[in-house]
Scaffold this motif. Sequence first.
Motif, short mmCIF file in Angstrom:
data_model
loop_
_atom_site.label_atom_id
_atom_site.label_comp_id
_atom_site.label_asym_id
_atom_site.label_seq_id
_atom_site.Cartn_x
_atom_site.Cartn_y
_atom_site.Cartn_z
N VAL A 64 0.81 -1.20 0.06
CA VAL A 64 0.07 0.01 -0.01
C VAL A 64 0.86 1.25 -0.17
O VAL A 64 1.74 1.48 0.69
CB VAL A 64 -0.91 0.06 1.20
N PHE A 95 4.99 -0.95 -1.51
CA PHE A 95 4.44 -0.73 -2.88
C PHE A 95 5.22 -0.47 -3.99
O PHE A 95 5.26 -0.65 -4.86
CB PHE A 95 3.42 0.65 -2.55
N LEU A 153 5.50 -2.39 -7.50
CA LEU A 153 5.39 -1.74 -8.59
C LEU A 153 6.69 -1.89 -9.37
O LEU A 153 6.89 -1.94 -10.87
CB LEU A 153 5.04 -0.24 -8.38
N PHE A 183 6.46 -4.95 -11.01
CA PHE A 183 5.55 -5.15 -12.36
C PHE A 183 6.10 -4.27 -13.32
O PHE A 183 5.93 -5.09 -14.54
CB PHE A 183 4.29 -4.58 -11.80
N VAL A 184 6.83 -3.29 -13.24
CA VAL A 184 7.16 -2.67 -14.46
C VAL A 184 8.11 -3.46 -15.07
O VAL A 184 8.28 -3.48 -16.31
CB VAL A 184 7.76 -1.18 -13.77
N ILE A 228 6.48 -6.27 -16.83
CA ILE A 228 5.54 -5.63 -17.85
C ILE A 228 6.10 -5.32 -19.35
O ILE A 228 5.83 -5.40 -20.47
CB ILE A 228 4.44 -4.76 -17.82
N TYR A 230 1.99 -10.63 -18.95
CA TYR A 230 0.83 -10.10 -18.65
C TYR A 230 0.21 -11.04 -17.68
O TYR A 230 -0.58 -10.63 -16.76
CB TYR A 230 -0.15 -10.01 -19.90
N ILE A 252 1.51 -11.06 -14.44
CA ILE A 252 1.26 -9.50 -13.71
C ILE A 252 -0.44 -9.61 -12.97
O ILE A 252 -0.73 -9.06 -12.06
CB ILE A 252 1.46 -8.44 -14.62
N THR A 253 -1.21 -10.21 -14.05
CA THR A 253 -2.52 -10.35 -13.47
C THR A 253 -2.85 -11.03 -12.36
O THR A 253 -3.49 -10.62 -11.50
CB THR A 253 -3.55 -10.94 -14.71
N LEU A 283 -1.55 -9.28 -9.52
CA LEU A 283 -2.34 -8.00 -9.15
C LEU A 283 -3.57 -8.57 -8.35
O LEU A 283 -4.15 -8.05 -7.10
CB LEU A 283 -3.04 -7.37 -10.43
N ILE A 284 -4.27 -9.58 -8.69
CA ILE A 284 -5.37 -10.15 -8.11
C ILE A 284 -4.91 -10.53 -6.56
O ILE A 284 -5.62 -10.56 -5.57
CB ILE A 284 -5.95 -11.39 -8.78
N VAL A 306 -4.88 -8.19 -3.84
CA VAL A 306 -6.22 -7.94 -3.31
C VAL A 306 -6.45 -8.96 -2.35
O VAL A 306 -6.96 -8.67 -1.13
CB VAL A 306 -7.22 -8.14 -4.47
N MET A 349 -4.35 -8.41 0.88
CA MET A 349 -4.87 -7.37 1.56
C MET A 349 -5.97 -7.65 2.53
O MET A 349 -6.17 -7.35 3.81
CB MET A 349 -5.82 -6.23 0.36
#
Lengths: 497, 569
Positions: free
Chosen positions: A383, A389, A393, A396-397, A400, A405, A408-409, A412-413, A416, A419
């Motif tokens: 966060v 965070f 990131l 991921f950068v 990507i 892809y 990363i998807t 990203l899931i 959550v 979290m």
Amino acid sequence: MTFSLALSVADLLLLLPEIFLTCWLCLIVIVDFAFPRMSKDQLAFLSVGGLVATFACLVWFDVSHISGTLFANMFVLDRMALFFKMFIVATTALVILVSVQYVDRFRFFRGEYYVLVVMSALGMMFMSSANDLLSLFVSLEFSTLGFYVLVGYLREDLASNEAGLKFFILGVFAAGLLAYGISLVYGETGKLVFSDMHLTATSGTIIGFLLIFTALGFKIGAVPFHSWIPDTYHGAPTPVTAFLSLAPKGAALAILLRIFFVALATFKPVWVVLLVAVAILSMTYANIVAIAQRNIKRLLAYSGIAQIGNVLIGLAAGTKMGSDAILFYLLAYLFANIGAFAVVIAISQAIGSEEIDDYSGLNRRSPFLAFAMLLFLLSLAGVPPLAGFIGKLYIFVAAIKEGLYTLITVALINIVISMYYYLVVVKKMYINEPTDPSPVFISGPMKAVIYVGLAGTLVIGIYPQPFIDWIIGATLMFSNFAAQSTIVIPPTPPFGG
Amino acid sequence: MGEYALLYILFAPFVGALALILVSNRQPLLVRGIAAGSAFVSLIASIYIFYAYDVDKGGFQFVQKFEWSRELGIALHLGVDGIATPLVLASSILLFTGIFVSWHIKDRTKEFYIWLLILAAATIGVFMSLDLFFLYFFYEMSVIPMYLLLGMWGSHTKQYLEMTDPDGLKLRDSVGFILNFGSNSKEYAAMKLVLFLSAFAVAALMGILLIYKYIGLNTFDILVLREHAKLLNIPVLGTTLDKIIWVLIFFGFASIAPLWPLHSWSPVGHAAAPAATSMLHAGVLMKLGHFSIIRVAFEILPDTTREMMPIAAVLCIFSIMYGGFVAFYAKDTKYVIGYSSSSHMGYVFLGMAALNYISLTGAVIYMFAHAMATGMLFAMAGWVYDQTHTRDLPSLGGLSNKMPFISGCFIVGCMASIGMPGTVNFIAEIMIIVGSWNKYPFQVIVAVLGIVLTLAYLFKMMRSVFYGPMSQKYSHAHDAVGVVDRLPLLIMIAVTVGFGLFPMHLYDVVRSGVDPLIARITQVVPVASGDRDTLNVKRDATDHSSGTEQTAASSHLARVTPQASRGLE
């Protein structure tokens, strides 16, 4: 390949941190032996003193760009090795600081505890310099030896014994696999040094490297090889758990970076698939299982597996930027994780429990501990504006840019999902009311570690540029992996429509 | 201050939050003073930028740029255009008033203000970010304070969720029902909010990363990226990449807006939140969605926006009607206002979907106007709850005797929500309706029906809270008498009515932001003559001959109406 032990003074200089720490280790043993009545706290501060001196030496090496190889390329001292050594030494010093009070729980061998911790650190320092399969095997076993003892240190506690046994059996098994893999690779290529191998894809090398990867996957706790992690983390003394969750992962990642980026550089399309699979499995499995945890150490164990999944994304990217991202992520992970464990230890000292339910109303009992834990957990969750965070990131950068892809998807899931379980702990601490409202007190060294963790988490999150510069320097050796896209920032057009 | 005004606005609350950490909870007055002081700095600076914004020059002003990370191509690039300026103003007004609304919070006062300041600063940060990374950074940063504010100082919804009509039939938020799992505690509401918003935010992050990769300039700077949108027009997966990115960005951010059917977190969150948090939540947090869509999707992908925006036009009907009907049947004051907010956000989507100068200007003004109106309503619902400890409509009643000031303000709040002439909401609503008529007549009819519905549920709520027989339980309830209690309401009323009567500057500011955007999206270019009193519109090169000169009528609205019919199609 001639092997010569005729070392010059300049060569010895490269080994200075290790030699110094070895001497210091002996000093600790002697002091412990010679002054049995001395308070063990002082022994801890003595060890920390040695580690700080070692750290200073490493910083000096890093600043003055001292590098080189020894023993016919078996031992390499480059900036990446220095990064990992600093990582390990810093972790060890922080772990010793959080152990100061905890050590009183051990009935015997309190002094030897510090010796074993520093000894493991020494092994991992060699590991991050290992540049061939043989030194990898020796240093890995050297560092694990200390851990076998440390995990089972609570002799009266069944859980600790179980943890020690489980760790030992699986660890020895992994060592066997590693040795077998090394023998296969050596048999096929006749080489041991990573950079000398000109590999062809024969069944021997493929199986050999798969076995080596399995052994290292065991060290970092990636998913198909993770089964020892929850029980071991749960049963081991908490400072050892903190140590186990940081330093060996760093050392093993140094090896993984060298193997994948140097020895196996030409096979990138093949191992990317392997790493993507392992990363997806690690993240998804660990995050889902973590939801069900009721014990904070187990929760952090699963969270650690998920974090390793994230790190493997950077490895799967297979670029210079990917390696930068891994180093940066480790840095963010170091501060958040050691901080979280420090809070866990502080609370377990105060209330004698490591169950998440007993964290209820922590905000009322100790606003500082609750706030620190909040920031550490949120940093692990990724966060902003916290270090985790930026670490995520960055990864991921890097990924990507290589077009990963799917990975990363999934990642990203997973953010959550993760979290949720971090927030469950936050909910207990902040929203629920305490059953026992007595305040929680924290010892000085513990407070220092928590402050270090907070400072690292916030500073790296808010102003990461100096750290990014540092790690970019540390991985210069991988620049031939740089992504093709050129870094050109065009002049900003005039503002307005 | 001048050029550094944005830094003051953004960092004053952060500095205030840091200062609060050092203060003890035993000095509540000092705590509130620091919070109010830092919010006041922010407020003054945003009033300054609102009036110092040069409408003739337009574009992004008060720009600040600091290199943050070269390797990742991130810079702290701040700047406001005509769209962001009023929203920054709205955020700082709501922060300042919110501090007074929550003046009586006794439990962990310090922590409350710390999180409130961080929440407000993060939303302000989104409004002024010109860098995709920082836009996401601040967006995500606003979520966690919401969790703690809801969880620690919120209230359980309990039986209020049981919405039944007079015949005893259950009427529930259907989507909410499916996803509610029968739980209505504040912890649940807070967790739902965070997970919902994070889940959609990561979709937006994926979109942002795709933009970053495919434009390939190693930068997150919106001003650079928008020059290269053509690079995203590559075929993938049977469609084009820019469409995929657009969908990710649009739905990622629309969840916070909240667009039906992604709204179910919002009323639950409103109901659980303490008053000041509801104000910020409904007032500005929801606008982050629209704003981010405008800033990212409209700026960077104008052509795709033109193609895809009908999606919003379809969904906004459901938003308006669905939110309105549920609000009508809801029996919890905060639920009514919460659903009313999500219904009203549908108007903003309608204004955005029509994509012309009038409707988009209306949509932006509506965001500002709605922030004030809904802020007022939530503040008063919070006051009533603090006095009576219930939000249950049937058990309330007759409070106008006890609280004449509050009920008077409530009437103004309702009028503003409905869009009575004289309030800024009226101007916004009429612009959305007039602007969208040519393109979406059906939606406009729905929107007008929605206004009727708003009238119905707000009056129904007003009646059952303030009029009728009063239960003796509430005889101890008292009015807002002190300056501290009245000030926030008076500020918001003054802003609503003030801009309702003198909207010119607000209109000019918003227009200067909308014009270049719509010109890029629709390729319909407005040509303003040197004299700003006459606005001439050139539709297209082909249509140029049809005579586009139009002298402005005396009334402001008469002046904008003819454009509406021509800026369309």
